[in-house]
Design a protein around this motif. Structure first.
Motif, PDB file in Angstrom:
ATOM      1  N   ILE A  98       0.841  -1.207   0.000  1.00 40.97           N
ATOM      2  CA  ILE A  98       0.000   0.000   0.000  1.00 40.97           C
ATOM      3  C   ILE A  98       0.874   1.253   0.000  1.00 40.97           C
ATOM      4  N   ILE A  99       1.938   1.233   0.790  1.00 33.77           N
ATOM      5  CA  ILE A  99       2.822   2.406   0.860  1.00 33.77           C
ATOM      6  C   ILE A  99       3.562   2.615  -0.463  1.00 33.77           C
ATOM      7  N   GLY A 100       4.158   1.551  -1.011  1.00 29.38           N
ATOM      8  CA  GLY A 100       4.973   1.695  -2.214  1.00 29.38           C
ATOM      9  C   GLY A 100       4.172   1.840  -3.486  1.00 29.38           C
ATOM     10  N   ARG A 101       3.331   0.837  -3.793  1.00 28.50           N
ATOM     11  CA  ARG A 101       2.633   0.780  -5.079  1.00 28.50           C
ATOM     12  C   ARG A 101       1.502   1.786  -5.193  1.00 28.50           C
ATOM     13  N   TYR A 102       0.882   2.116  -4.054  1.00 30.31           N
ATOM     14  CA  TYR A 102      -0.294   2.985  -4.133  1.00 30.31           C
ATOM     15  C   TYR A 102      -0.034   4.384  -3.583  1.00 30.31           C
ATOM     16  N   THR A 103       0.465   4.463  -2.362  1.00 29.29           N
ATOM     17  CA  THR A 103       0.674   5.793  -1.762  1.00 29.29           C
ATOM     18  C   THR A 103       1.726   6.585  -2.533  1.00 29.29           C
ATOM     19  N   ILE A 104       2.866   5.924  -2.880  1.00 26.07           N
ATOM     20  CA  ILE A 104       3.946   6.643  -3.565  1.00 26.07           C
ATOM     21  C   ILE A 104       3.704   6.706  -5.076  1.00 26.07           C
ATOM     22  N   ALA A 139       2.723  10.366  -6.792  1.00 24.25           N
ATOM     23  CA  ALA A 139       3.155  10.618  -8.169  1.00 24.25           C
ATOM     24  C   ALA A 139       2.151  11.494  -8.916  1.00 24.25           C
ATOM     25  N   ASN A 140       0.869  11.302  -8.637  1.00 25.70           N
ATOM     26  CA  ASN A 140      -0.188  12.100  -9.294  1.00 25.70           C
ATOM     27  C   ASN A 140      -0.628  13.298  -8.456  1.00 25.70           C
ATOM     28  N   GLN A 141       0.033  13.478  -7.308  1.00 23.53           N
ATOM     29  CA  GLN A 141      -0.284  14.597  -6.405  1.00 23.53           C
ATOM     30  C   GLN A 141      -1.777  14.624  -6.058  1.00 23.53           C
ATOM     31  N   ASP A 142      -2.335  13.438  -5.807  1.00 25.35           N
ATOM     32  CA  ASP A 142      -3.752  13.304  -5.455  1.00 25.35           C
ATOM     33  C   ASP A 142      -3.875  13.285  -3.926  1.00 25.35           C
ATOM     34  N   VAL A 143      -4.213  14.430  -3.350  1.00 26.09           N
ATOM     35  CA  VAL A 143      -4.260  14.581  -1.899  1.00 26.09           C
ATOM     36  C   VAL A 143      -5.358  13.718  -1.282  1.00 26.09           C
ATOM     37  N   ASN A 144      -6.542  13.702  -1.912  1.00 25.15           N
ATOM     38  CA  ASN A 144      -7.658  12.906  -1.372  1.00 25.15           C
ATOM     39  C   ASN A 144      -7.296  11.413  -1.315  1.00 25.15           C
ATOM     40  N   LEU A 145      -6.665  10.933  -2.401  1.00 22.10           N
ATOM     41  CA  LEU A 145      -6.255   9.530  -2.425  1.00 22.10           C
ATOM     42  C   LEU A 145      -5.181   9.254  -1.377  1.00 22.10           C
ATOM     43  N   LEU A 146      -4.273  10.240  -1.195  1.00 21.56           N
ATOM     44  CA  LEU A 146      -3.231  10.094  -0.178  1.00 21.56           C
ATOM     45  C   LEU A 146      -3.839   9.974   1.213  1.00 21.56           C
ATOM     46  N   ILE A 147      -4.855  10.828   1.506  1.00 20.10           N
ATOM     47  CA  ILE A 147      -5.516  10.788   2.822  1.00 20.10           C
ATOM     48  C   ILE A 147      -6.214   9.453   3.030  1.00 20.10           C
ATOM     49  N   GLN A 148      -6.841   8.942   1.975  1.00 27.24           N
ATOM     50  CA  GLN A 148      -7.539   7.654   2.081  1.00 27.24           C
ATOM     51  C   GLN A 148      -6.569   6.519   2.425  1.00 27.24           C
ATOM     52  N   PHE A 149      -5.400   6.548   1.738  1.00 25.51           N
ATOM     53  CA  PHE A 149      -4.413   5.502   2.008  1.00 25.51           C
ATOM     54  C   PHE A 149      -3.826   5.617   3.419  1.00 25.51           C
ATOM     55  N   GLY A 154       8.215   3.485  -6.002  1.00 26.67           N
ATOM     56  CA  GLY A 154       7.338   2.804  -5.049  1.00 26.67           C
ATOM     57  C   GLY A 154       7.761   1.360  -4.820  1.00 26.67           C
ATOM     58  N   ILE A 155       8.124   0.683  -5.926  1.00 24.57           N
ATOM     59  CA  ILE A 155       8.595  -0.706  -5.787  1.00 24.57           C
ATOM     60  C   ILE A 155       9.885  -0.752  -4.982  1.00 24.57           C
ATOM     61  N   PHE A 156      10.777   0.222  -5.239  1.00 24.55           N
ATOM     62  CA  PHE A 156      12.037   0.285  -4.493  1.00 24.55           C
ATOM     63  C   PHE A 156      11.767   0.465  -2.994  1.00 24.55           C
ATOM     64  N   VAL A 157      10.818   1.360  -2.667  1.00 23.51           N
ATOM     65  CA  VAL A 157      10.478   1.596  -1.255  1.00 23.51           C
ATOM     66  C   VAL A 157       9.852   0.347  -0.638  1.00 23.51           C
TER      67      VAL A 157
END
Length: 608
Positions: free
Chosen positions: A68-74, A79-89, A305-308
């Motif tokens: 969730i942190i690497g593939r989705y949050t990062i 990457a898309n600077q989507d604040v709402n999606l970041l808060i959800q994650f 994200g994969i690296f993280v």
């Protein structure tokens, strides 16, 4: 420590060590490990599955969060600077960690309950088993070495059952999950960071045998230490009487030093695994950073994200491996202890009870020795072809020098041992055909060195008959003349006596043992030098009590003080396991045989 004291210790240690367990270098016994884990079977439908479910939930959460942190949050939200999606994650990750906390709390609670229940069952079963073993078992082992098995060795399994097993499952599942996820994210990067694993596996395998052997030595040395402590504490009066405190301390220092050295060596070998894992972790991290940076720059499929995520998984990867090493060490310690525990559990009584054994419903007390031969070991025959009869209600005295076989006859009547040849019968029934409980419930034994348990005087007298009333206990004490001194104590019958009854005199302890024997209301009474430690005045009081105690019962008196057996119905004179002569006092005196000379010698000594 001086060279002289070291040499002295070496001499004593050699004598002492031969009585204790020795190390046996065996391969890892997986069957024994499975046997150990069978103690969890009663909880296989309750605590064990609940703990496993909680563990699986917790492990799943830990494996999901890095993705969730690497593939989705990062890779998506940041990457898309989507604040709402970041808060959800972020909220999702927070919820998962709370869920993980609850699952871990429940897992720890259930695992501890499981472990404590298993340890309780194991110690309870071991103690109950030892209680039923024959006297030969205790003849060849010190009390200290037995205590080590029941206390220390069982305690050493506690960590295995409370944490070790579940942690082992957790680490194995975590490792498998990490490997699968890493290969799904990037096979090349996964292979690169795990290239060090075969090397680490090879090195750790080499350590296993030495580690197991070292922990086995620790257990053996602890047995020696505890045996010496038990012996020293029980023999403190003798030690001080001969002013051997310094020598005893030096001897203890030798045993204690050996114990320290064995622990130091075992922990040193076990500790080598952790630095090995940390070194592999460092190498793996270096590979991840260098090769991972290269792939990010040259491979579009490997993202930041994969690296993280890899960094998270790599950090999670080495911890389970390190814990697996600790779990293996823990399993080795448990293996060493379980070997010693199962050695006791596999012991079978030399005095065996037949499956179809009968019970004595109404014992009369007619005793017969039919051509009985008995040996404690192959080199020493204690009884040679003994044939004799003791009729119901008779008082029979056994007389002879030390080692003549008197106590052996008493032990065979109680069936603490079985005859090597021939048969011991009561009421015409071979003792090997009756249940031990029904036999011994009809026999009371009073020894010269009587044993008083910690507790009240009331409880000690009641020991052989727990359901006796207070009035019956007091009546038994009155009959043997113990009531007077008991009532003079601060709390009377409720007086707490210390271990082995140390607050009482030797004579007082002996009087309590008489009361205990009388209260049990046996058909057969055995008095083995029971009046040897009692002064003349107390003995006269007891002689009156004995007339009531022995009335209507078959009684066997073993005594060196021949004045105490003059009134016996039948006297048997023994020498080196043979019957020399038998009859009543007057008959034997008129015969002027061995008994006559023994009596004459004692009177001459008294006259001197």
């Amino acid at each position: 420590m001086s060279q002289k004291s070291t040499a002295s210790e070496s001499k004593h240690l050699k004598r002492f060590y031969y009585t204790i367990d020795t190390a046996v270098d065996k391969p890892f016994n997986w069957k024994q490990t499975v046997r150990l884990f069978k103690y969890m079977k009663p909880y296989a439908k309750t605590l064990l599955p609940a703990a496993i479910i909680a563990m699986l939930i917790s492990t799943a959460v830990r494996l999901i969060v890095p993705i969730i942190i690497g593939r989705y949050t990062i890779d998506k939200a940041l990457a898309n600077q989507d604040v709402n999606l970041l808060i959800q994650f972020v909220i999702l990750i927070g919820f998962l960690y709370v869920f993980n906390y609850v699952a871990n709390t429940l897992r720890i609670r259930w695992v501890n309950q499981l472990g404590q229940n298993v340890i309780y069952d194991l110690r309870d079963g071991l103690f109950a088993h030892v209680q039923r073993l024959s006297h030969r078992f205790f003849d060849s082992r010190s009390a200290g070495s037995i205590l080590v098995r029941i206390l220390n060795d069982v305690n050493s399994l506690q960590e295995l059952f409370t944490n070790g097993i579940i942690n082992l499952l957790t680490d194995v599942i975590t490792l498998l999950g990490i490997v699968i996820i890493m290969f799904m994210l990037s096979p090349k990067l996964a292979l690169a960071v795990m290239i060090i694993l075969p090397i680490m596996f090879f090195i750790s395998t080499k350590l296993r045998k030495n580690i197991r052997r070292s922990w086995q030595q620790v257990r053996i040395q602890q047995s020696r230490l505890n045996s010496h402590l038990n012996e020293s504490i029980q023999g403190i009066r003798i030690t001080q009487s001969f002013s051997q405190e310094k020598e005893n301390t030096e001897f203890f220092n030798g045993v204690n030093t050996d114990n320290y050295e064995k622990w130091r060596i075992a922990t040193k070998k076990s500790a080598m695994f952790r630095p090995l894992v940390e070194m592999c972790n460092a190498i793996g991290t270096a590979i991840l950073i260098s090769y991972g940076a290269y792939l990010i720059l040259n491979n579009p499929y490997v993202t930041t994200g994969i690296f993280v995520s890899f960094a998270f998984y790599l950090g999670m990867f080495w911890d389970p491996i390190s814990r697996l090493g600790q779990s293996y060490n823990q399993l080795l310690m448990a293996m060493s202890s379980s070997e010693r525990i199962f050695e006791f559990l596999d012991e079978r009584p030399n005095v065996k009870e037949k499956s179809n054994a009968i019970s004595f419903e109404d014992m009369k007390g007619n005793i017969e020795f039919d051509h009985v031969k008995f040996s404690y070991d192959d080199d020493r025959v204690a009884l040679h072809e003994i044939s004799l009869e003791m009729k119901q209600g008779q008082t029979v005295a056994l007389v002879g020098h030390t080692g003549s076989g008197k106590s052996t006859i008493a032990n065979l009547i109680s069936r603490f041992y079985d005859p090597t040849e021939g048969a011991v019968k009561i009421d015409g029934i071979d003792l090997r055909d009756v249940t031990l409980d029904s036999l011994r419930q009809n026999i009371s034994v009073v020894l010269q060195d009587t044993f008083i348990f910690s507790g009240t005087i009331m409880d000690n007298i009641r020991f052989g008959r727990p359901n006796a009333t207070d009035e019956e206990v007091m009546e038994a004490a009155k009959v043997v003349g113990a009531d007077d001194f008991i009532r003079r104590l601060a709390d009377g019958y409720e007086t707490e006596v210390e271990e082995r009854g140390n607050i009482l005199s030797v004579g007082e302890r002996q009087l309590l043992s008489f009361a205990r024997a009388l209260l049990a209301n046996p058909k057969i009474i055995i008095l083995d030098e029971a009046t040897a430690s009692i002064d003349t005045e107390t003995e006269q009081k007891i002689q009156k009590a004995l007339k009531r105690l022995l009335q209507g019962r078959t009684s066997i008196l073993i005594a060196h003080r021949l004045s105490t057996i003059r009134e016996a119905d039948h006297i048997i004179v023994l020498e080196n396991g043979h019957i020399l002569e038998q009859g009543n006092h007057d008959e034997l005196m008129s015969g002027k045989g061995e008994y006559y000379h023994l009596v004459k010698a004692q009177f001459q000594m008294l006259g001197a």
